[in-house]
Design a protein around this motif. Structure first.
Motif, short mmCIF file in Angstrom:
data_model
loop_
_atom_site.label_atom_id
_atom_site.label_comp_id
_atom_site.label_asym_id
_atom_site.label_seq_id
_atom_site.Cartn_x
_atom_site.Cartn_y
_atom_site.Cartn_z
N TYR A 182 0.84 -1.20 0.00
CA TYR A 182 0.00 0.00 0.00
C TYR A 182 0.86 1.24 0.00
CZ TYR A 182 -4.20 -2.77 0.93
OH TYR A 182 -5.23 -3.65 0.84
N PHE B 178 1.26 5.26 -0.04
CA PHE B 178 0.54 6.49 0.28
C PHE B 178 1.18 7.66 -0.46
CE2 PHE B 178 -1.83 5.76 4.55
CZ PHE B 178 -2.42 4.63 4.02
N GLY C 194 13.52 -3.88 3.49
CA GLY C 194 12.52 -4.75 4.12
C GLY C 194 11.30 -4.01 4.62
N LEU C 195 11.04 -2.81 4.09
CA LEU C 195 9.87 -2.07 4.56
C LEU C 195 8.61 -2.67 3.95
CD1 LEU C 195 11.06 1.62 4.30
CD2 LEU C 195 11.05 0.14 6.28
N ARG C 196 7.63 -2.92 4.80
CA ARG C 196 6.32 -3.34 4.29
C ARG C 196 5.23 -2.78 5.18
NH1 ARG C 196 6.49 -9.88 5.22
NH2 ARG C 196 8.73 -9.99 5.01
N GLY C 197 4.00 -3.02 4.76
CA GLY C 197 2.85 -2.56 5.56
C GLY C 197 2.90 -1.07 5.80
N SER C 198 2.67 -0.68 7.07
CA SER C 198 2.58 0.73 7.42
C SER C 198 3.87 1.48 7.11
CB SER C 198 2.31 0.88 8.91
OG SER C 198 1.30 0.03 9.31
N TYR C 199 5.02 0.78 7.23
CA TYR C 199 6.29 1.46 7.02
C TYR C 199 6.48 1.83 5.56
CZ TYR C 199 7.03 0.00 11.72
OH TYR C 199 6.89 -0.16 13.06
N ALA D 177 4.03 2.43 3.54
CA ALA D 177 3.10 3.54 3.33
C ALA D 177 3.74 4.86 3.79
CB ALA D 177 1.80 3.30 4.09
N LEU D 178 4.36 4.82 4.97
CA LEU D 178 4.98 6.04 5.51
C LEU D 178 6.13 6.53 4.64
CD1 LEU D 178 5.21 5.41 9.34
CD2 LEU D 178 4.04 7.27 8.18
N VAL D 179 6.99 5.61 4.20
CA VAL D 179 8.17 6.05 3.47
C VAL D 179 7.78 6.60 2.10
CG1 VAL D 179 8.99 3.99 2.23
CG2 VAL D 179 10.62 5.54 3.27
N LEU E 174 4.95 8.11 1.44
CA LEU E 174 4.40 9.42 1.77
C LEU E 174 5.51 10.45 1.92
CD1 LEU E 174 1.80 10.99 2.71
CD2 LEU E 174 2.34 10.26 5.00
N ASP F 36 -3.16 -5.27 9.91
CA ASP F 36 -2.34 -4.08 9.75
C ASP F 36 -2.87 -3.18 8.63
OD1 ASP F 36 -0.08 -2.58 10.53
OD2 ASP F 36 0.94 -3.23 8.71
N LEU G 50 -4.46 0.72 8.77
CA LEU G 50 -3.90 1.76 7.93
C LEU G 50 -5.02 2.50 7.18
CD1 LEU G 50 -0.89 2.29 7.35
CD2 LEU G 50 -1.14 0.96 5.27
#
Lengths: 315, 292
Positions: free
Chosen positions: A55, A57, A107-112, A114-116, A118, B97, B101
């Motif tokens: 996902y 953002f 290895g960023l996935r999920g919320s991380y 999305a944050l990166v 963004l 998760d 989000l």
């Protein structure tokens, strides 16, 4: 991919192409072109987010890069809009690949993830807003020069068909991806990355291919936006609005389906026009409805994966 | 790069520390929610915006000084946060998760645009007599509202620390953060604790909003500026760490102040985003520490 795979897409294209024959009012065609641009951006998001489960953002980073590349090449270097468009799309792909390489390798996935994404989009926004080259805060204006060989058309209907052709092309690409080895591997990575890797899937490579393709499609939407509205500034090109629009349409329409983003985009924007005519122009009201819809779709998923389209596709 | 006399740089550092404490307070709510619920709350910035509008309305309609408005707003936002987690985020997320989000993103879109619909996109600010007052510290001038913000932020952190370590509620919160299933087995109502934690996070925002308002403006998008800053702080300070949030806040405050001084206002914001991206990319082990 067989003929039967393409039949629904052909049917959609045929029906949608007749729209300018019935609707001639400028504002309505304007609305239709804008909706198609959003659908295209959303189709890009759907490749990475829907099929790949990553996902983002920050799809504004791709939208804006292609839009600015198209505009700057024309305004500053006198390049013809068609090659400028192609370069813009390619530039978005490169940006996508690089952002993907940096984030997925860490290895960023999920919320991380999305944050990166963004944060990357915000960095681009701040840079575009501060740099002279991009026109700074005043923005950049493409000179009005209405000639078909200049990618500017006298009639909005022509532009509508161009936008529709791109949306249909993205539908075909999505369908082809679904039927391809890469698509199967991408879905495998979404469902269970470790299991996919254990079976020999090159997860990083698959995700990189997906983000590059995703960025190119969303980039095409950005380049089209620049060519249609002939004006850009940092908050349009790299603003969070487009990241959110690109994500909402597939989630609401059906992430990981061929028609989901287009369906979602049309539903959302028709809904927003409808409320505008119903209660008048209250700023933000359409987005309030979008947000509520998003929460409801996640809360009451029509078959686990969010998306209204799944309601009818129950098997 | 331009060079500045030491007192200008010193003043920038001190003002950065002062603002940083309020950033730390914003991050405190975020890190607490992360530490206990293991969720990233995208609606945090929008809730801050809402709290700032609440403080603005308290000032405009009831003539309440923003510092006095802390008293009614803290319980109000605690209740709001409690309700949101208990009745919206909790049920909608079903432990996934990606759902959390999307739900918190949806919430932030709704809140931000309800504010836009009510207050329009104008930038508002309160006029209080002490807004422009300064305290002299040697050759340096410090803005009075920022000094107050600094002090109160530390008091709040202290209160939070006492709450977490010395009360039964605090013990329950820490138990749930460490071992959810075990806490449920010994009779702790996990859903209640989640909602309480979320409520505390929102209450921190109410305080931060009241502290910010005398020296900051409010518009429907103001929270966005803070939310990435707060995420950066949380990531820097270690997800779930209360002292980490405060220290991270101070550090980011200084970075922002100095990059504003050296790069100018429009480019100055980039320092924070770059730190954020670099930390996310190159210290992912630190990030996932709480999860692994």
């Amino acid at each position: 991919m067989t003929g039967r795979d393409l039949l629904p897409i052909a049917a959609f294209a045929a029906v949608a192409a007749t729209l300018p024959l019935f609707v001639t009012a400028g504002t309505w065609l304007n609305f239709a072109v804008f909706t198609l641009i959003i659908c295209l951006a959303a189709q890009g998001w759907n490749i990475l987010g829907g099929y790949g489960g990553q996902y983002s953002f920050g799809h504004a980073a791709f939208f804006g890069t292609a839009a600015y590349a198209t505009a700057i090449l024309q305004v500053r270097y006198g390049v013809n809009p068609y090659p400028a468009f192609a370069v813009g799309v390619a530039a978005a792909g490169v940006v996508g690949w690089v952002i993907g390489l940096l984030s997925f390798r860490s290895g960023l996935r999920g919320s991380y993830f999305a944050l990166v994404t963004l944060a990357f989009a915000e960095v681009f926004r701040v840079l575009a807003n501060a740099s002279e080259w991009t026109g700074g805060a005043a923005g950049i204006l493409i000179r009005l020069d209405v000639r078909p060989e200049n990618f500017q058309f006298a009639s909005r209907a022509t532009f509508y068909w161009v936008a529709l052709a791109l949306v249909v092309a993205a539908l075909v690409v999505t369908r082809a991806l679904e039927r391809s080895r890469l698509g199967a591997q991408l879905v495998a990575v979404r469902e269970n990355e470790n299991a996919a890797r254990a079976l020999g899937v090159d997860a990083l490579g698959v995700k990189l291919a997906a983000i590059a393709l995703s960025a190119m499609i969303t980039g095409a939407a950005g380049a089209l936006y620049a060519q249609y509205f002939l004006y850009l500034d940092a908050n349009i090109a790299y603003g969070t609005w487009i990241s959110v629009e690109a994500l909402l349409a597939p989630i609401i329409g059906g992430a990981g389906t061929v028609f989901g983003p287009v369906f979602g985009g049309i539903v959302l924007h028709s809904l927003s026009e409808f409320t505008k005519t119903l209660v008048g122009r209250i700023p933000g009201l359409d987005l309030v409805i979008f947000g509520v819809l998003l929460i409801l779709v996640v809360r009451f998923p029509p078959r686990e994966i969010p998306g209204l389209l799944k309601l009818w596709r129950r098997r | 790069m331009r060079s500045f006399p030491p007192e200008i740089v010193g003043e920038a550092v001190l003002n950065g520390l002062l603002t940083g404490a309020v950033y730390g307070l914003v991050a405190l709510g975020l890190t607490l929610v992360y530490g206990v619920l293991h969720i990233i709350n995208f609606a945090h910035g929008a809730l801050l915006t809402m709290a700032m509008y609440a403080a603005f309305v308290a000032w405009q309609a009831f003539g309440l000084d923003p510092y006095v408005a802390i008293l009614p707003l803290v319980p109000l936002f605690f209740a709001l946060g409690y309700g949101l987690q208990r009745f919206v985020i909790g049920p909608a997320s079903r432990g996934e998760d990606s759902n959390i989000l999307l739900v918190t993103l949806g919430l932030s879109i709704v809140i931000e645009n309800v504010m836009l619909a009510i207050f329009r996109s104008d930038t508002l600010s309160v006029q209080v007599p002490y807004a422009m007052e300064v305290l002299e510290l040697g050759p340096m001038l410090l803005s009075f509202p920022r000094v107050v913000g600094f002090g109160v932020a530390f008091v709040v952190a202290l209160v939070l620390f006492v709450l977490l370590t010395m009360t039964d509620t605090g013990r329950a919160i820490r138990a749930v953060a460490k071992e959810r299933t075990g806490a449920a087995l010994v009779g702790i109502d996990v859903k209640h604790v989640y909602a309480v934690t979320f409520g505390i996070g929102a209450a921190c925002l109410a305080v931060a909003a009241c502290l910010l308002l005398p020296f900051f403006y409010v518009n429907p998008r103001v929270g966005n500026a803070f939310v990435l800053v707060a995420f950066t702080i949380v990531v820097l300070g270690g997800m779930g760490s209360v002292p980490g949030a405060l220290l991270g806040g101070l550090f980011i405050g200084v970075v922002e102040s100095l990059s504003g001084l050296y790069l100018g206002d429009s480019l100055g914001q980039i320092g924070i985003f770059l730190i954020f991206i670099l930390v996310l990319l190159f210290r992912p082990t630190g990030l996932f520490g709480a999860k692994a």
